[in-house]
Each structure stands twice: as structure tokens, then as C-alpha cells.
Write an enzyme that holds these catalytic residues in place. Sequence first.
Site, mmCIF file in Angstrom:
data_model
loop_
_atom_site.group_PDB
_atom_site.id
_atom_site.type_symbol
_atom_site.label_atom_id
_atom_site.label_comp_id
_atom_site.label_asym_id
_atom_site.label_seq_id
_atom_site.Cartn_x
_atom_site.Cartn_y
_atom_site.Cartn_z
ATOM 1 N N ASN A 410 39.477 22.442 45.274
ATOM 2 C CA ASN A 410 39.511 21.059 44.134
ATOM 3 C C ASN A 410 40.269 20.073 44.828
ATOM 4 O O ASN A 410 40.383 18.869 44.410
ATOM 5 C CB ASN A 410 39.945 21.490 42.792
ATOM 6 C CG ASN A 410 39.183 22.611 42.274
ATOM 7 O OD1 ASN A 410 39.324 23.745 42.497
ATOM 8 N ND2 ASN A 410 38.250 22.213 41.354
ATOM 9 N N VAL A 417 40.838 14.514 44.275
ATOM 10 C CA VAL A 417 41.092 15.523 43.310
ATOM 11 C C VAL A 417 39.924 16.125 42.353
ATOM 12 O O VAL A 417 39.410 15.036 41.858
ATOM 13 C CB VAL A 417 42.330 15.378 42.603
ATOM 14 C CG1 VAL A 417 42.542 16.415 41.431
ATOM 15 C CG2 VAL A 417 43.145 14.903 43.601
ATOM 16 N N CYS A 418 39.249 16.898 42.587
ATOM 17 C CA CYS A 418 38.151 17.613 41.700
ATOM 18 C C CYS A 418 38.331 17.966 40.391
ATOM 19 O O CYS A 418 38.972 19.184 40.349
ATOM 20 C CB CYS A 418 37.243 18.454 42.641
ATOM 21 S SG CYS A 418 35.530 18.528 42.115
ATOM 22 N N LEU A 419 38.475 17.613 39.131
ATOM 23 C CA LEU A 419 38.871 18.031 38.173
ATOM 24 C C LEU A 419 37.835 17.258 36.898
ATOM 25 O O LEU A 419 37.599 16.218 36.786
ATOM 26 C CB LEU A 419 40.358 17.586 37.770
ATOM 27 C CG LEU A 419 41.214 18.446 36.768
ATOM 28 C CD1 LEU A 419 41.072 19.728 37.074
ATOM 29 C CD2 LEU A 419 42.382 17.876 36.430
#
Length: 609
Positions: A410, A417-419
Site C-alpha cells: 500500500n 499511499v493506497c488506502l
Amino acid sequence: MEPNVVEIATPPAASCSRIRTPTKAETPEVIDVEEYDLQNGGVPNGNNVDYKNKGKAIDFDSMSYGDYGEEDEYAVGSPGDDYGYPESSPLSNSLLDPESLIYEDDENYSEQYDFEMEAEPDNYSMYQDLFDGKDIPTGVEVSMDWFPNSADKESASSSKSSHANNGNNSSKKATKASGIHSQFSSDMETPVAQPWNALPHKAEGVIPNSAYALPQNSKAFQPPYAVHYSALKTAFSNYLQPQTPDTVLGEAPAPAAGSSGLLPPNTPGFKSNAARFKEEPPILPPDDSRVKRNMEDYLGLYLFFKRFDIVEDFSDHHYASKGTTSKQHSKDWAKRIQDEWRILEKDLPEMIFVRAYESRMDLLRAVIIGAQGTPYHDGLFFFDIFFPDTYPSTPPIVHYHSGGLRINPNLYNCGKVCLSLLGTWSGNQREKWIPNTSTMLQVLVSIQGLILNQKPYFNEPGYERSAGSAHGESTSKAYSENTFILSLKTMVYTMRRPPKYFEDFAYGHFFSCAHDVLKACNAYRNGATPGYLVKGAPDVEENSAGMSSLKFRTDVATFVETVLLKEFILLGVLGLEPEEEEKTPETIIVAESSKCTRSRSKRDRVSSS
């Protein structure tokens, strides 16, 4: 008053390609001084023109310089005056000269000038023979200037210079554009195209229909570097590890077969992706000019480092260019940001520290300490946050300081930022950003708990189904091993270049945790798996996770001995050099008291002040 006149014998006739027949008898001429200068390239005062320019002058229309009247005349010479008409020197006038290809009738010559001329040769036949003798390839056109150079184009066939006559505007063939061009002809020469003999036509290695006929074996067509897919893939795998399988993250696209040739091989700053990753790794070579730090310079500031504070300089922030200090935000937006500040100052967890910027309320910087029991333990991970104008209707934008390393599925090596909470990943409605409900504190806690966790391999959607299986756990362990190696590199990266306002915190943190990190690395070298709890944990033989891989044990030992240990020594960590083996008890107490287990009451007291 009669002008002063001088009686001068007729000078010997100069060699010329054409013969002039004077209108008067061949008697000694009586001329004034100005007429004498005229024969040597001077300015004509009447209808007479100098002999050097073959009896031709250029007529300027009403768009000439405003400083001169219609009767004013001026002339400019050029190197082309030394040559005769094209028959005298075939190469003296380029075939690509736009002035040499203007075909006009000469019927008004006798009316404009005071002497008679012999019959002019057929211009069309003359130039046709000249073109045939040049062996010009079929289909090639000679470039022509869009704006003609003068009113009477036949006057520029050999001299390329401009001379004014008595202002006669009888010729109406010249366009208005010619007058515009004539204004500048006295200040600069008309650019002349490259002669045909300089172009390599009918030569090997020439690209057909090429505008400049550059040979294919020229250096301009050579690729600046050789790209091989295997080498590029190896370079990416070294710096982008750990990675999940290609079905999730996708395989890197194959590089092009070669360079486009638009840049020369030695252009500064021109590097391929492979060269960039190889030549500029995140862990830069050690600087010999660096000196050993004194712990007294930063240790006290670290112990009293506030959990939340407002600072001034935002110059090194990733999103510094997204706005300005003078930008006016709405009152509702500013009030919401102030509410976020109050929440962060009051409720930040123990391992998260934040800095806001007084002159840029839209910027924020946070650091998260890696938790024990994870491959990220004792590490520092920095994030830059930007609040857009649409906040809180839309989530903030977060950038991770990766240093070119991908330590989590992530956390991309580009900083993304993968969220779901940030809108950078899909999720159900409860996991997404909820305006006027979600906060920045939720984002930071989610990164700490959901991303920097014990088994980051299972962060990828769908991979959690393999948890508990032999294959899933084995793959997860290998991923965590690579993650810890990259976490060590991130430590070194942070010690060498800590973000602004976090310098003392970074130095003090790694000074206090250095012995714990080295102790953990020693356990990993002996077979412990990443995330193994060193503090109070059982021995390696009792570790239920099994032994780590041989490659991981070797990589840890090599990195500690060649890089990490030297960085800790430069930081001023005690007990790592042979001469420091004998220390006083007071020194040992100071070193032990500054570890990561700082007094919680002291931290809270500083934060509340």
C-alpha cells in the site's frame, strides 16, 4: 552656384559579363565628386546607378523607413558585390538563394536607367541549364522565401545588396510585403540556404525524404545507451522489492528497443530508468566529510520533542508548490483545519508525531514509528499531507517519503499511499472518507495499524484468503524478510537526510534504539524471522515461526557490517567501537536511559504544555 567639378580621365574598363553601350560619345567625362564616388560603389544622386550592381536598383514603396522621404536614397553593399552575374562564378550565388529564382520581364529597364543595355539572355533558359548542370534529384524543390526581398527582383541575382533609385514608383509588381522586408535589408543579410553541393544526396546512409538528409550512421542516430530487458528487470527488482505477484501490482512494462535519438548520448541529466535506479540508489555512498555527532547536541531536544507543534519553514514539503502563503481560504475551511489541529494535539497516539505550518495551513507532516512485532519495528516513516480547497468534502492527499523503496503493497515507491479512507483504493462505504466525520487522525492511525502491520503481504485484497495455508504463510514470510531489509535501508536514508524540523528527533530516536536494532539483527542472522519480538521473546529455538531463509540471514549480516553499524557510530552511539569498551558507569546509564522506552509521563507533560 555651380558644383565643383573635376576632369578625370576615363578609367580602364573593368571586366564584366555584359557590355554596356553609353548613350553619349566616348569623351572624358566631367562629373562631380559624388558621381566619382558612385563609380566605386557610392550612392547615386540621380537616375544613374553604380556599375558594380549591373545598372539595377531596388525600388522602395511607401512602407519604407518613415525617416526618409520618397526622394531619399540609401544603399548597402555586401560580399556578393565582388562577383559578377552567375556566368562569372557558378558557385558564387547559391541555387537555393530565393533572390536568384525570381523571373520577371526586363521591358522597363531602358525607361528606368540612363544607358542602354544589350539584349538580356533568356532567364528561363539560363536557369534551366544551370539546374540541369547541378544534378538535382527528381522531385526536389528549391526553397523560396515567403516575403520577396525587393520591388524589382531581377536586381538581386548576383549582388544581394539593396540600392535605392530616385523614388520612382512606376513598378507596381512589388507587394506590400516586399516593402516590409526591405526595411530590414539594410540591417541584416537575407539568410541564404545551404548549397546543394553541401548536402549528401545520392550518398549511402542517407534517410530518404529526410529534411536534413542526416546519414543513418551519424552519432545523432546512435542510441545513448543499450537497454536490455533482463538488466532492467533486475534493476527494478532490486529496488522495488518486496512486491506482490504480478497479478496484483502488474509487471513493469518492457523498455523500448532503443533511444529515439532526440538527445545526444552525453546530454547531462539524461538517464534511462535503469540507469537512474542503478546510479542514484536510495542509500547514497557514505560521505567522508561527515563527522561523528555528539549526542549532547540532540539528545536533550529529542527527549522533549513535542508530539504536535506548529512551525514556519515548509520549503522541503512535498506539496509546497501546490499553494502560496498569500492564498485566502474560506472561513469554514480554516475553521475545519484548526479543529484538526486541536484533535491531533490532544489525541495523537504515542508513536505518531505531527508538525503543522503557520503560514500554510493546508500542509502537514507526520512521522510514524514502526511498532514492535512487525518488520517495521524501530523505523521512522514520514508522510506529507495536503488539504485541498474542497476539504473536508474530499479527503486529504498524502505522500509517503519512500526514498525509492517499496516497503508495503500500500506504500508505493513513488510515494503514493493506497488506502480506502484516502480514496486511492476501493472499499465499502464505511471504509471511505465521510465528509464532516472522518478526520486526519483517522488517516494516521489507519496507516499505522492497517498498513505497517505484522504481515504486510496480506494487505493486498484477496491474499488474506491464503492466510493460514502453507503456501500463504511461506510467501508472507519471504515478503516480510524483504520488507525488513528495506526498512533497514530506510533507517539509513532517514539518518542521512532527516526531514526539516525532525532532525533532532531522528538522531535521538536511532541513538536510543540502535542497540535494540542491532540485537534484533543478530537474532535474525541466527535464524529468527522478521517481526520476532526480541525484547523478552523466547530463544530462536522456541520460535514457532520457523527459521528464516539463508539469503535473509546473509543479507542482514552484510548490511549491518557494511552500512548500518558505521551509521550508528557516526551518530555517536556508544559501545560500538573497540576503544569504547571501557566506559564509566555514568556513560552507560546515559546511553541506556535514552532508549525508545522513554517516560510516558514526561512525553505527556511536554505535549500538554
